[in-house]
Write an enzyme that holds these catalytic residues in place. Structure first.
Site, PDB file in Angstrom:
ATOM      1  N   HIS A   1      64.266  72.951 -67.473  1.00  0.00           N
ATOM      2  CA  HIS A   1      64.717  72.163 -66.365  1.00  0.00           C
ATOM      3  C   HIS A   1      65.438  73.014 -65.325  1.00  0.00           C
ATOM      4  CE1 HIS A   1      65.239  68.242 -68.866  1.00  0.00           C
ATOM      5  NE2 HIS A   1      64.999  67.846 -67.598  1.00  0.00           N
TER       6      HIS A   1
ATOM      7  N   GLU B 172      64.256  74.387 -72.853  1.00  0.00           N
ATOM      8  CA  GLU B 172      64.632  73.602 -73.749  1.00  0.00           C
ATOM      9  C   GLU B 172      64.074  73.881 -75.122  1.00  0.00           C
ATOM     10  OE1 GLU B 172      66.662  71.171 -73.116  1.00  0.00           O
ATOM     11  OE2 GLU B 172      66.384  71.047 -70.666  1.00  0.00           O
TER      12      GLU B 172
ATOM     13  N   CYS C 185      61.338  64.181 -68.726  1.00  0.00           N
ATOM     14  CA  CYS C 185      60.906  65.597 -69.386  1.00  0.00           C
ATOM     15  C   CYS C 185      60.942  65.839 -70.784  1.00  0.00           C
ATOM     16  CB  CYS C 185      61.977  66.470 -68.646  1.00  0.00           C
ATOM     17  SG  CYS C 185      61.941  66.201 -66.773  1.00  0.00           S
TER      18      CYS C 185
HETATM   19  N1  PCA Z   1      63.420  65.395 -64.249  1.00  0.00           N
HETATM   20  C1  PCA Z   1      63.381  64.084 -65.186  1.00  0.00           C
HETATM   21  C2  PCA Z   1      61.867  63.370 -64.937  1.00  0.00           C
HETATM   22  C3  PCA Z   1      61.385  64.042 -63.924  1.00  0.00           C
HETATM   23  C4  PCA Z   1      62.214  65.204 -63.385  1.00  0.00           C
HETATM   24  O1  PCA Z   1      62.131  66.236 -62.426  1.00  0.00           O
HETATM   25  C5  PCA Z   1      63.922  64.231 -66.204  1.00  0.00           C
HETATM   26  O2  PCA Z   1      64.669  65.216 -66.561  1.00  0.00           O
HETATM   27  O3  PCA Z   1      63.586  63.631 -67.355  1.00  0.00           O
END
Ligand code: PCA
Length: 210
Positions: A165, A80, A141
Site C-alpha cells: 500500500h 502487507e 487491495c
Molecule cells: N486501494 C484500495 C483499492 C484500490 C486501491 O488503490 C484498497 O486499499 O483496497
C-alpha cells in the site's frame, strides 16, 4: 527473462488518479538482472479482478506478482503481511460486498509469499520509509492479495506474490481539509518500488545462478 507483474489500480473514491498505477506505469519495462517488469492496471471491481488475475497468472515466465494500491491514511509504504478471506464495500461499478467470504471453502487468510520484512528493509535502505503492515483492509487491495495467494496455491504455481500500500500523492491532499494528511511523491514511490523489485531480482538470481 523472468517476468514480474506489477499491478496498480484505477482511481476510486472520487480521486482523479491512483498513484499505484501511475507508479506501475513508470516501472513498466524496467529490467534488473534476469527480471523484467510488466505493468497491469486493475479495475476497482469485485467482478472483474478475479478473471483478470486468473489470466495474468497464466503468463509465461511469470515469477513474481507485486500488487500496489493507494491507502490514503498511510504515511509510509506498507508491505502487507496477510490477505484475509472477507470482502466489504461498494466498488467503482456499484457492486457491493457486505462482509462475506471471498472464497467460501478457502482458509480465513493467506500470508503473503514474499519475504515481507526483507522487502520493507530494502525499501527503507534507499531512504524511502516502509513498514510491515498487518492489515490490508477488507476492500479491493486485500481481495487482490487474498486471491493471488489462493490461486497460486490452488494451481501450485512457481510464483510468489505480495502487496504494497502507498500513500496519496501530494496533489491528492490539496483538496482535503485535514492538516495532518500524509503523502508521498511519485518519484519517491517509484524509488521504493524499484528497491523492492531489485531485491526480488536478487532472490531470483540466487535461486537460479548462471
Ligand atoms: N486501494 C484500495 C483499492 C484500490 C486501491 O488503490 C484498497 O486499499 O483496497
Amino acid at each position: 527473462m523472468s517476468v514480474l507483474l506489477l499491478t496498480g489500480f484505477e482511481p476510486f473514491g472520487g480521486e482523479k488518479v491512483n498513484p499505484s498505477f501511475e507508479a506501475a506505469r513508470r516501472l513498466d519495462g524496467y529490467k534488473k538482472g534476469d527480471l523484467v517488469v510488466r505493468a497491469l492496471e486493475l479495475p476497482v471491481s469485485w467482478e472483474q479482478v478475479p478473471p483478470m488475475l486468473e489470466q495474468a497468472l497464466g503468463e509465461h515466465s511469470l515469477s513474481f506478482v507485486l500488487s500496489v494500491g493507494q491507502a490514503g491514511n498511510r504515511a509510509k509504504m506498507a508491505v502487507e503481511r496477510i490477505g484475509i478471506n472477507i470482502c466489504f464495500g461498494k466498488d467503482n461499478y456499484d457492486v457491493s460486498r457486505n462482509g462475506e467470504r471471498i472464497v467460501a471453502e478457502a482458509p480465513d487468510g493467506y500470508f503473503s509469499s514474499f519475504p515481507i520484512c526483507d522487502l520493507a528493509e530494502a525499501i527503507n535502505k534507499t531512504g524511502v520509509p516502509a513498514y510491515v503492515s498487518d492489515s490490508a483492509g477488507t476492500y479491493l487491495c486485500n481481495y487482490t492479495l487474498f486471491l493471488l495467494e489462493h490461486l497460486i496455491r490452488q494451481r501450485r504455481l512457481p510464483i510468489t506474490a505480495g502487496f504494497i500500500h502507498i500513500p496519496y500523492l501530494p496533489e491528492q491532499t490539496t483538496d482535503k481539509p485535514q492538516q495532518l494528511l500524509p503523502s508521498m511523491s511519485l518519484d519517491t514511490v517509484v524509488t521504493g518500488l524499484r528497491a523492492a523489485i531489485d531485491h526480488l531480482s536478487d532472490i531470483l538470481q540466487r535461486r537460479c545462478p548462471n
